[in-house]
Design a protein around this motif. Structure first.
Motif, PDB file in Angstrom:
ATOM      1  N   GLU A 154       0.825  -1.211   0.000  1.00  0.00           N
ATOM      2  CA  GLU A 154       0.000   0.000   0.000  1.00  0.00           C
ATOM      3  C   GLU A 154       0.861   1.264   0.000  1.00  0.00           C
ATOM      4  OE1 GLU A 154      -0.288  -2.499   2.017  1.00  0.00           O
ATOM      5  OE2 GLU A 154      -2.270  -3.381   1.647  1.00  0.00           O
ATOM      6  N   ASP A 155       1.915   1.277   0.851  1.00  0.00           N
ATOM      7  CA  ASP A 155       2.789   2.458   0.902  1.00  0.00           C
ATOM      8  C   ASP A 155       3.539   2.656  -0.410  1.00  0.00           C
ATOM      9  OD1 ASP A 155       1.923   2.769   3.466  1.00  0.00           O
ATOM     10  OD2 ASP A 155       3.708   1.891   4.403  1.00  0.00           O
ATOM     11  N   PHE A 156       3.940   1.548  -1.007  1.00  0.00           N
ATOM     12  CA  PHE A 156       4.656   1.644  -2.280  1.00  0.00           C
ATOM     13  C   PHE A 156       3.732   2.202  -3.368  1.00  0.00           C
ATOM     14  CE2 PHE A 156       6.420   0.043  -6.273  1.00  0.00           C
ATOM     15  CZ  PHE A 156       7.769   0.337  -6.142  1.00  0.00           C
ATOM     16  N   ASN A 157       2.504   1.689  -3.439  1.00  0.00           N
ATOM     17  CA  ASN A 157       1.542   2.194  -4.421  1.00  0.00           C
ATOM     18  C   ASN A 157       1.223   3.666  -4.198  1.00  0.00           C
ATOM     19  OD1 ASN A 157       1.050   0.152  -6.278  1.00  0.00           O
ATOM     20  ND2 ASN A 157      -0.323  -0.945  -4.861  1.00  0.00           N
ATOM     21  N   ALA A 158       1.269   4.113  -2.918  1.00  0.00           N
ATOM     22  CA  ALA A 158       0.979   5.520  -2.624  1.00  0.00           C
ATOM     23  C   ALA A 158       2.014   6.453  -3.236  1.00  0.00           C
ATOM     24  CB  ALA A 158       0.907   5.728  -1.114  1.00  0.00           C
ATOM     25  N   LEU A 159       3.226   5.909  -3.535  1.00  0.00           N
ATOM     26  CA  LEU A 159       4.281   6.733  -4.151  1.00  0.00           C
ATOM     27  C   LEU A 159       4.134   6.789  -5.664  1.00  0.00           C
ATOM     28  CD1 LEU A 159       7.347   5.466  -2.052  1.00  0.00           C
ATOM     29  CD2 LEU A 159       6.026   7.567  -1.713  1.00  0.00           C
ATOM     30  N   LEU A 160       3.228   5.988  -6.233  1.00  0.00           N
ATOM     31  CA  LEU A 160       3.033   5.948  -7.687  1.00  0.00           C
ATOM     32  C   LEU A 160       1.802   6.748  -8.068  1.00  0.00           C
ATOM     33  CD1 LEU A 160       3.616   2.111  -8.272  1.00  0.00           C
ATOM     34  CD2 LEU A 160       5.307   3.957  -8.423  1.00  0.00           C
ATOM     35  N   THR A 161       1.745   7.143  -9.321  1.00  0.00           N
ATOM     36  CA  THR A 161       0.534   7.806  -9.824  1.00  0.00           C
ATOM     37  C   THR A 161      -0.617   6.815  -9.764  1.00  0.00           C
ATOM     38  OG1 THR A 161       1.084   7.198 -12.089  1.00  0.00           O
ATOM     39  CG2 THR A 161       1.837   9.356 -11.328  1.00  0.00           C
ATOM     40  N   GLU A 162      -1.835   7.336  -9.674  1.00  0.00           N
ATOM     41  CA  GLU A 162      -3.005   6.490  -9.417  1.00  0.00           C
ATOM     42  C   GLU A 162      -3.235   5.457 -10.527  1.00  0.00           C
ATOM     43  OE1 GLU A 162      -7.669   7.000  -8.022  1.00  0.00           O
ATOM     44  OE2 GLU A 162      -6.395   8.762  -8.393  1.00  0.00           O
ATOM     45  N   ASP A 163      -2.997   5.848 -11.779  1.00  0.00           N
ATOM     46  CA  ASP A 163      -3.263   4.919 -12.895  1.00  0.00           C
ATOM     47  C   ASP A 163      -2.127   3.931 -13.131  1.00  0.00           C
ATOM     48  OD1 ASP A 163      -1.642   6.971 -13.609  1.00  0.00           O
ATOM     49  OD2 ASP A 163      -2.407   7.148 -15.658  1.00  0.00           O
ATOM     50  N   GLU A 164      -0.992   4.090 -12.407  1.00  0.00           N
ATOM     51  CA  GLU A 164       0.157   3.205 -12.599  1.00  0.00           C
ATOM     52  C   GLU A 164       0.414   2.302 -11.389  1.00  0.00           C
ATOM     53  OE1 GLU A 164       1.764   2.749 -15.264  1.00  0.00           O
ATOM     54  OE2 GLU A 164       1.091   4.418 -16.508  1.00  0.00           O
ATOM     55  N   ARG A 165      -0.524   2.258 -10.478  1.00  0.00           N
ATOM     56  CA  ARG A 165      -0.300   1.459  -9.274  1.00  0.00           C
ATOM     57  C   ARG A 165      -0.359  -0.038  -9.600  1.00  0.00           C
ATOM     58  NH1 ARG A 165      -3.768   5.205  -5.012  1.00  0.00           N
ATOM     59  NH2 ARG A 165      -2.233   6.920  -5.000  1.00  0.00           N
ATOM     60  N   ILE A 166       0.404  -0.813  -8.819  1.00  0.00           N
ATOM     61  CA  ILE A 166       0.560  -2.260  -9.075  1.00  0.00           C
ATOM     62  C   ILE A 166      -0.601  -3.030  -8.475  1.00  0.00           C
ATOM     63  CG2 ILE A 166       2.007  -4.282  -8.633  1.00  0.00           C
ATOM     64  CD1 ILE A 166       4.404  -2.332  -8.550  1.00  0.00           C
TER      65      ILE A 166
END
Length: 550
Positions: free
Chosen positions: A466-478
């Protein structure tokens, strides 16, 4: 007969004393409150005087109406006399002199007697003793109606009372008292005036509790703002003064004075009595104030009788007041010198304290700067300790899991060796050769290794995804598959988070090429919602606030 216990008597005595003290305190507080109210009314007397002047102006306007008959003019003058009586005697005299002439013109003996008696009283109050005596003597006693005899004798009584004040000839006191007895004799016994005069006369000789109750009961039956209320309150005050209770005397004198102010009665005795009481108790400030009020009223209304009465007391109070002011001024001069010396000392102390405060301020500034440095160092030390703690936790957990995995792989290798040995003993060389050529076991163990790694890592950093995805743009989250804990991209950054920054080691662990690792890292940085330079620094901080043990 049963005797009372000493303790009971003592308690009763103490209770009575307490009641007496509380009652006395309440009376003093009430008197103080009345005194403040009276001072306020004295300062605002012109408000009540303006109301009286307005009533007088309305009556004077009636006189200007054309076609008035002598009888109508007499009635209007009589009403004006009522307003000016005890307010402005000169004006009252003018209208009463006119009424004397109008009564003669009308041939009305009753009005002539009444006007003459009233005019004589006015002459007497203004110091015109000869004119007053001549006017009274000109009235034939036999021509005075019986219901007017009390008024006739009252005029003689006031004449001798005021003549004694003007001349100082005390032997006329006997005539004054005789005429007072005549007033009582011929007065209407059902009139309020008779009852008041009778009570006042009796109270001068009788100081009993019964007389006190009768006086207070009569006072409470009167209209609070009436002239009779003011006179009765004055009589009650005189009763208490003769009995020696100056606090209660002040109270009722104040009630009388306040009623006189409301009625704009300038011919009054309450201010003089109050001034005398306060002078007796050495309260020169209030004595002077009430004396001044009494003199101002007497001069305004031209009541020479009151002016003469106040002149001696006024001079005494003025002299005492000036002497007290002189003593006060002398004390103030001493205090001024003392204050000047103290001020100089305070200035020196202020200068000294200012210098000391400057030094303290500089020291505080230095301490503040030192504390700021210490705070920064403590913060850095805390970060280092946190990093060390994080590293130690990872090490401890990895060591424990490492031993578990090693033990597990040793067991697996031993089992695999035994299975190969058995195939060799059984001379199943084809099966042995097939197993040696197969890579399925390696792949299974590799998958098992990644699963163990994912489980261990997420146990250490449960919110990593979750923390890692929070550092990515919303449309590029894993988005992971349901059965996966981590994918290859996340494993690369999981290894980075564990401090393995060497891409060669990462490629070796993930059994992929070095270029693949570089490509994955670059691809993920391009998806970052923050700057590329800050991305991997933020990844290194994930999970520092919430690590759990295996």
């Amino acid at each position: 007969m049963k005797l009372l216990k000493p303790t009971y008597l003592l308690r009763t005595l103490l209770l009575l004393c307490a009641v007496a003290v509380v009652s006395s305190a309440c009376e003093r507080n009430e008197t103080q409150s009345l005194s403040d109210k009276l001072d306020h009314m004295i300062a605002n007397r012109q408000v009540y005087d303006c109301q009286k002047e307005q009533r007088i102006a309305e009556l004077r306007h009636l006189l200007s109406v054309s076609g008035l008959t002598p009888a109508q003019e007499y009635e209007i003058n009589d009403r004006l006399f009522g307003e000016f009586h005890k307010y402005k005697l000169d004006s009252a005299i003018r209208y009463m002199e006119r009424n004397v002439l109008l009564a003669r013109r009308l041939g009305d003996r009753r009005k002539g007697c009444l006007s003459g008696i009233r005019l004589a009283e006015l002459y007497s109050s203004t110091g015109m003793s000869i004119e007053a005596k001549r006017m009274l003597d000109s009235i034939d006693r036999r021509s005075v109606p019986r219901d007017m005899l009390a008024t006739y004798y009252k005029a003689y009584n006031r004449f001798y009372q005021q003549y004694v004040a003007f001349s100082g000839q005390r032997h006329f006191r006997e005539l004054e008292e005789r005429y007072q007895d005549s007033v009582i004799m011929f007065a209407d016994t059902v009139s309020v005036r008779y009852k008041l005069d009778r009570l006042y006369q009796m109270s001068r000789r009788n100081q009993s509790h019964e007389m006190e109750v009768r006086l207070l009961g009569f006072l409470n039956s009167l209209e609070p703002d009436s002239q009779l209320y003011a006179e009765c309150a004055y009589s009650v005050g005189s009763f208490y003064r003769r009995r020696g209770d100056d606090w209660l005397a002040r109270k009722y004198y104040m009630l009388s004075a306040m009623t006189d102010i409301r009625n704009s009665t300038k011919e009054n005795a309450a201010f003089q009595a109050l001034a005398t009481l306060y002078y007796r108790h050495d309260d020169l400030f209030r004595a002077f104030r009430y004396t001044q009020a009494a003199v101002e009223d007497a001069l305004f209304s031209n009541v020479q009788f009151r002016t003469v009465q106040m002149s001696e007391l006024y001079s005494i109070i003025i002299a005492s007041h000036q002497a007290k002011e002189s003593r006060t001024k002398h004390k103030l001069q001493h205090y001024l010198v003392l204050i000047s010396v103290l001020s100089a000392v305070l200035v020196l102390l202020f200068v000294y304290l200012y210098k000391q405060l400057r030094r303290v301020y500089r020291i505080k500034e230095e301490l503040s700067q030192t504390n700021a440095k210490l705070a920064r160092l403590n913060e850095e030390l805390g970060e280092k300790n946190e990093q060390l703690s994080d590293s130690n936790a990872v090490k401890v957990q990895y060591i424990a899991r490492f031993f578990d995995l090693c033990s597990m792989y040793i067991d697996k290798m031993d089992d695999y060796r035994k299975s190969l040995k058995k195939l060799a003993q059984d001379r199943k060389f084809d099966e042995l050769n097939r197993r040696l050529k197969s890579t399925s076991m390696l792949e299974d163990e590799q998958d098992e290794l990644y699963k163990n790694f994912d489980a261990i890592f997420l146990n250490l950093y449960p919110s990593f995804v979750e923390d890692f995805n929070a550092l990515l743009t919303e449309d590029e989250r894993i988005v992971l598959k349901q059965e996966d804990l981590l994918n290859k991209e996340l494993r690369i950054y999981a290894l980075l988070r564990l401090g393995i920054t060497d891409s060669v080691k990462i490629a070796s662990f993930l059994r992929c090429s070095l270029s693949t690792v570089y490509n994955y890292r670059t691809k993920v940085r391009n998806k970052a919602a923050i700057s590329r330079e800050e991305f991997e620094k933020m990844v290194m901080k994930i999970g520092t606030a919430h690590k759990t043990d295996v």
